[in-house]
Design a protein around this motif. Structure first.
Motif, mmCIF file in Angstrom:
data_model
loop_
_atom_site.group_PDB
_atom_site.id
_atom_site.type_symbol
_atom_site.label_atom_id
_atom_site.label_comp_id
_atom_site.label_asym_id
_atom_site.label_seq_id
_atom_site.Cartn_x
_atom_site.Cartn_y
_atom_site.Cartn_z
ATOM 1 N N PRO A 83 -0.557 -2.862 0.297
ATOM 2 C CA PRO A 83 0.862 -2.726 0.637
ATOM 3 C C PRO A 83 1.740 -2.535 -0.597
ATOM 4 C CG PRO A 83 -0.137 -4.440 1.967
ATOM 5 C CD PRO A 83 -1.176 -4.029 0.974
ATOM 6 N N GLU A 84 1.392 -3.176 -1.704
ATOM 7 C CA GLU A 84 2.183 -3.041 -2.927
ATOM 8 C C GLU A 84 2.158 -1.601 -3.446
ATOM 9 O OE1 GLU A 84 0.823 -7.152 -2.316
ATOM 10 O OE2 GLU A 84 -0.245 -5.236 -2.425
ATOM 11 N N ILE A 124 3.343 -0.788 6.404
ATOM 12 C CA ILE A 124 4.646 -0.304 6.871
ATOM 13 C C ILE A 124 5.739 -1.311 6.521
ATOM 14 C CG2 ILE A 124 6.020 0.269 8.908
ATOM 15 C CD1 ILE A 124 4.038 2.452 8.177
ATOM 16 N N ARG A 125 5.428 -2.582 6.676
ATOM 17 C CA ARG A 125 6.417 -3.623 6.347
ATOM 18 C C ARG A 125 6.786 -3.571 4.856
ATOM 19 N NH1 ARG A 125 3.772 -7.645 8.437
ATOM 20 N NH2 ARG A 125 4.753 -7.470 10.490
ATOM 21 N N ALA A 126 5.794 -3.331 4.011
ATOM 22 C CA ALA A 126 6.056 -3.220 2.574
ATOM 23 C C ALA A 126 6.896 -1.992 2.255
ATOM 24 C CB ALA A 126 4.729 -3.172 1.809
ATOM 25 N N ALA A 127 6.637 -0.909 2.970
ATOM 26 C CA ALA A 127 7.437 0.303 2.779
ATOM 27 C C ALA A 127 8.895 0.050 3.151
ATOM 28 C CB ALA A 127 6.857 1.443 3.615
ATOM 29 N N ALA A 185 4.482 0.415 -1.276
ATOM 30 C CA ALA A 185 5.868 0.129 -1.657
ATOM 31 C C ALA A 185 6.263 0.914 -2.904
ATOM 32 C CB ALA A 185 6.048 -1.367 -1.898
ATOM 33 N N THR A 186 5.377 0.977 -3.880
ATOM 34 C CA THR A 186 5.663 1.744 -5.097
ATOM 35 C C THR A 186 5.824 3.220 -4.779
ATOM 36 O OG1 THR A 186 4.469 0.166 -6.479
ATOM 37 C CG2 THR A 186 4.788 2.377 -7.377
ATOM 38 N N THR A 187 4.970 3.744 -3.899
ATOM 39 C CA THR A 187 5.072 5.148 -3.496
ATOM 40 C C THR A 187 6.420 5.439 -2.847
ATOM 41 O OG1 THR A 187 2.677 5.362 -3.221
ATOM 42 C CG2 THR A 187 4.055 6.930 -2.018
ATOM 43 N N ILE A 188 6.877 4.546 -1.998
ATOM 44 C CA ILE A 188 8.180 4.731 -1.352
ATOM 45 C C ILE A 188 9.297 4.710 -2.389
ATOM 46 C CG2 ILE A 188 9.856 3.650 0.186
ATOM 47 C CD1 ILE A 188 7.733 5.100 1.732
#
Length: 287
Positions: free
Chosen positions: A103-104, A144-147, A107-110
């Protein structure tokens, strides 16, 4: 995100509020500019088209494509940025699986996608591993939650799309609905279900999902029109890599004609130099 990018992102969010719109997929600045010139309110990228333009295969099962042959995140972000910088309409990015399982990483990709100027992006649950073609559902939800958390931290408008490839790996429609709804509950603004191409399946998804639905046309010949999809209640329609594949199909036919016959009929339906110059001439709002 500057004020122009923010305004485009706000427009993109509004497109998902009601109605149905077509979001065609580009793979470079030239293809994106042509789609923009046709009057579409926004343009998406296609990771397949970007890969093909680089002479690489699209993200596939690892047995058919080694992980090191995949287009890396930095290269894809560079292409997204190039397209977003040159358009006056919003751009949504095909982010595949977020370029990593954790997930991390997603998140970085987003966060990188926001910095690249995109107004939205897809995160899919396809792994590339035949032994487990989809991420475990709980992990997929955490991704998805991390995004969503990364978007909220960024504080800018952004349409997060949760894509499930259940139907593409021969899963059930029930699992597809369950996963898509879980992604919506975790913070996705729209659900994307590739492989849903007939009226019965699409109608079921529209009824059963707790949010807007994106479907992709052009994977195969399909009798459903945009009007049909609108009547079914679809919110957003993309075309994936189909335009890129059609373009490369023409290129391959031209190459074979030249090599095998030494003739030039492929050029009969080309755009003129003047037409292309006019399409690509910078307008007053472009830099």
């Amino acid at each position: 995100m500057n004020s122009d990018s923010r305004e485009r992102a706000e427009r993109f969010v509004e497109l998902h509020r009601e109605g149905c719109f077509l979001l065609p997929n580009a793979w470079d600045v030239g293809s994106a500019r042509i789609l923009e010139s046709a009057g579409f309110p926004a343009v998406a990228t296609t990771s397949a088209g970007v890969a093909f333009s680089l002479g690489r295969p699209d993200h596939d099962f690892f047995a058919e494509q080694a992980p090191e042959d995949r287009v890396d995140r930095e290269t894809m972000m560079g292409r997204v940025r190039e397209i977003a910088d040159e358009l006056t309409v919003p751009v949504s990015a095909d982010l595949e699986d977020g370029y990593g399982e954790a997930p991390e990483t997603v998140a970085t990709t987003i966060s990188m996608t926001l910095k690249a100027g995109a107004a939205g992006g897809n995160i899919e649950d396809f792994t590339g591993d035949r032994a487990r073609p989809l991420y475990d559902e709980a992990l997929a939800v955490d991704r998805i939650r991390a995004a969503r958390a990364a978007i909220d931290t960024g504080g800018e408008p952004f349409v997060l799309v949760g894509r499930t490839d259940v139907l593409l790996v021969d899963g059930s429609l029930d699992e597809c609905v369950r996963r898509a709804n879980a992604y919506l509950a975790a913070g996705a603004d729209c659900a994307f279900v590739p492989g849903a191409a007939d009226a019965a399946t699409i109608g079921t998804l529209v009824r059963e999902l707790d949010g807007p639905l994106n479907v992709v046309m052009g994977l195969t010949g399909n009798a459903l029109s945009l009007d049909d999809l609108r009547a079914l209640g679809v919110r957003r329609v993309t075309v994936g890599g189909s335009i890129a594949r059609a373009m490369y199909g023409h290129l391959l036919r031209a190459a074979r004609e030249l090599a095998d016959q030494g003739t030039f009929s492929y050029a009969d339906d080309q755009l003129s130099q003047t037409d292309l110059n006019e399409l690509f001439r910078p307008g007053p709002q472009r830099h």
